[in-house]
Design a protein around this motif. Sequence first.
Motif, PDB file in Angstrom:
ATOM      1  N   PRO A  43       0.809  -1.225   0.000  1.00  0.00           N
ATOM      2  CA  PRO A  43       0.000   0.000   0.000  1.00  0.00           C
ATOM      3  C   PRO A  43       0.841   1.275   0.000  1.00  0.00           C
ATOM      4  CG  PRO A  43      -0.929  -1.597   1.506  1.00  0.00           C
ATOM      5  CD  PRO A  43       0.379  -2.162   1.051  1.00  0.00           C
ATOM      6  N   THR A  44       1.998   1.252   0.675  1.00  0.00           N
ATOM      7  CA  THR A  44       2.857   2.438   0.676  1.00  0.00           C
ATOM      8  C   THR A  44       3.393   2.721  -0.720  1.00  0.00           C
ATOM      9  OG1 THR A  44       3.518   2.057   2.976  1.00  0.00           O
ATOM     10  CG2 THR A  44       4.946   3.471   1.640  1.00  0.00           C
ATOM     11  N   VAL A  45       3.817   1.678  -1.414  1.00  0.00           N
ATOM     12  CA  VAL A  45       4.320   1.847  -2.774  1.00  0.00           C
ATOM     13  C   VAL A  45       3.214   2.364  -3.694  1.00  0.00           C
ATOM     14  CG1 VAL A  45       5.256   0.637  -4.784  1.00  0.00           C
ATOM     15  CG2 VAL A  45       6.153   0.153  -2.511  1.00  0.00           C
ATOM     16  N   ALA A  50       0.364   6.924  -6.525  1.00  0.00           N
ATOM     17  CA  ALA A  50      -0.871   7.707  -6.641  1.00  0.00           C
ATOM     18  C   ALA A  50      -0.675   9.174  -6.297  1.00  0.00           C
ATOM     19  CB  ALA A  50      -1.951   7.115  -5.737  1.00  0.00           C
ATOM     20  N   VAL A  51       0.322   9.515  -5.498  1.00  0.00           N
ATOM     21  CA  VAL A  51       0.500  10.922  -5.107  1.00  0.00           C
ATOM     22  C   VAL A  51       0.818  11.793  -6.319  1.00  0.00           C
ATOM     23  CG1 VAL A  51       2.998  10.927  -4.646  1.00  0.00           C
ATOM     24  CG2 VAL A  51       1.465  12.358  -3.249  1.00  0.00           C
ATOM     25  N   ILE A  57      -3.285  17.388 -10.860  1.00  0.00           N
ATOM     26  CA  ILE A  57      -4.537  18.114 -11.075  1.00  0.00           C
ATOM     27  C   ILE A  57      -4.343  19.627 -10.960  1.00  0.00           C
ATOM     28  CG2 ILE A  57      -6.917  18.414 -10.328  1.00  0.00           C
ATOM     29  CD1 ILE A  57      -6.346  15.741 -11.727  1.00  0.00           C
ATOM     30  N   PRO A  58      -3.728  20.148  -9.885  1.00  0.00           N
ATOM     31  CA  PRO A  58      -3.511  21.607  -9.860  1.00  0.00           C
ATOM     32  C   PRO A  58      -2.572  22.076 -10.968  1.00  0.00           C
ATOM     33  CG  PRO A  58      -2.418  20.547  -7.994  1.00  0.00           C
ATOM     34  CD  PRO A  58      -3.307  19.525  -8.611  1.00  0.00           C
ATOM     35  N   ALA A 102       8.052  12.946  -2.416  1.00  0.00           N
ATOM     36  CA  ALA A 102       8.323  14.303  -2.879  1.00  0.00           C
ATOM     37  C   ALA A 102       8.551  14.337  -4.384  1.00  0.00           C
ATOM     38  CB  ALA A 102       9.536  14.870  -2.140  1.00  0.00           C
ATOM     39  N   GLY A 103       9.324  13.389  -4.890  1.00  0.00           N
ATOM     40  CA  GLY A 103       9.615  13.361  -6.317  1.00  0.00           C
ATOM     41  C   GLY A 103       8.384  13.121  -7.161  1.00  0.00           C
ATOM     42  N   ARG A 104       7.536  12.215  -6.740  1.00  0.00           N
ATOM     43  CA  ARG A 104       6.318  11.924  -7.506  1.00  0.00           C
ATOM     44  C   ARG A 104       5.341  13.092  -7.456  1.00  0.00           C
ATOM     45  NH1 ARG A 104       5.496   8.929 -11.427  1.00  0.00           N
ATOM     46  NH2 ARG A 104       3.420   8.252 -10.779  1.00  0.00           N
ATOM     47  N   LEU A 105       5.273  13.771  -6.314  1.00  0.00           N
ATOM     48  CA  LEU A 105       4.385  14.933  -6.205  1.00  0.00           C
ATOM     49  C   LEU A 105       4.829  16.046  -7.170  1.00  0.00           C
ATOM     50  CD1 LEU A 105       1.989  16.201  -4.627  1.00  0.00           C
ATOM     51  CD2 LEU A 105       3.692  17.164  -3.068  1.00  0.00           C
TER      52      LEU A 105
END
Length: 392
Positions: A43-45, A50-51, A57-58, A102-105
Amino acid sequence: MLQRQRGRVWWGAGAAVAAVGWGAQQFAPLLLMYRAELGVSGPTVQAVFAVYVVGLIPGLLFGGPVSDRYGRRPVVLAALAASLAASALLLAGGHGVVWLFAGRLVAGFASGAGFSAGAAWVRELSAGTVDGGERGPRRATVAMTAGFGLGPLVAGVLAQWAPARTVLPYLPHLLLALAALPLVRRTPETRSPVAGGGSLRLPDLSSRRFRTVVAPLAPWVFGTVAVGIAYLPGLVAPRLGGYVLIFCTLITLLGAAAGIAVVPLARRVARAGSRRLLATALSIVVVGLLVAALAAATTDPLLVVAADLVLGAAYGCCQVCGLTEVQRIARPGQLAGLTAAYQAISYLGLAAAVPLAAADHVVPPGVLLLGLAALAALTLAVTSHAERSTGA
């Protein structure tokens, strides 16, 4: 010669879109690697994966309107810089999962801004060429899909066989994004900055055609991607032995290749009218989900490959259809904003694998995918009726 030069003027914007797409998808085949390297839970992965949408979206909703007001080039350059920063953060991912979050965000925000402004830029740069109205959406789709396919391919191969498997997979993207920066700076601007103040406006979604045709179609663009590359491989993983990582890489590449290969067909169908393109796109979605249901029921890796190819073709056809519709209905000065709204809705489809994975413990995966195919068929019926009522 002049016509040839005009035909190449979009290359800088296209390279930027491809570079941002590369950065967005290079992480996809590495999920299982990080689970093993960091010892984190499944789930963490999945949350790390998903992040991306949280930042996306923004980035989509504000990147488009900002580029409508201040120009395409500044937003695309900022998106490339953010994409570079995202890969730099992911380079540190082997030291802790917080760097991956952070990187995925940041990668999501870069993708949102880059895709909304970059796709509009490509279409505007194509407008002055022969068949520019058709080639613009096709070129934007090809640039985006090329990045989506090549990024996971290179990253997956390096992670499978190269040393420093948490570092080297990101270096090619850093080089590509750096190379795209001077190309973007030399690409002609198509939107002059708007004088005066005033607040930025979110896209105007009042068009009935957007609400009844484009919006229902949009989630299937990346819904097909989620089923093909995120859901189906996990169903056959126990049968793949030590080749799970390279199989995931192959699946991602084949899906992207199918998405590119179908674009000329989508272009020819579009010439016969938007109604036929819409019906073709959603029909391919239905067929792809039916093949996926068979693959899930049999857990046959070869059928997963077959389903992935059809779903990849569905992605490409739906993307061309959606971008063509947006270009048709966007009012002057609103192309990037409406493109951003369309892409924001389309990326919601990436969440399709989450409820499928949550429910397949109580309902067989094949049955779930048959239900999804029925939903796609219903979307086809509803949007076809709406398309007739709003005009071709």
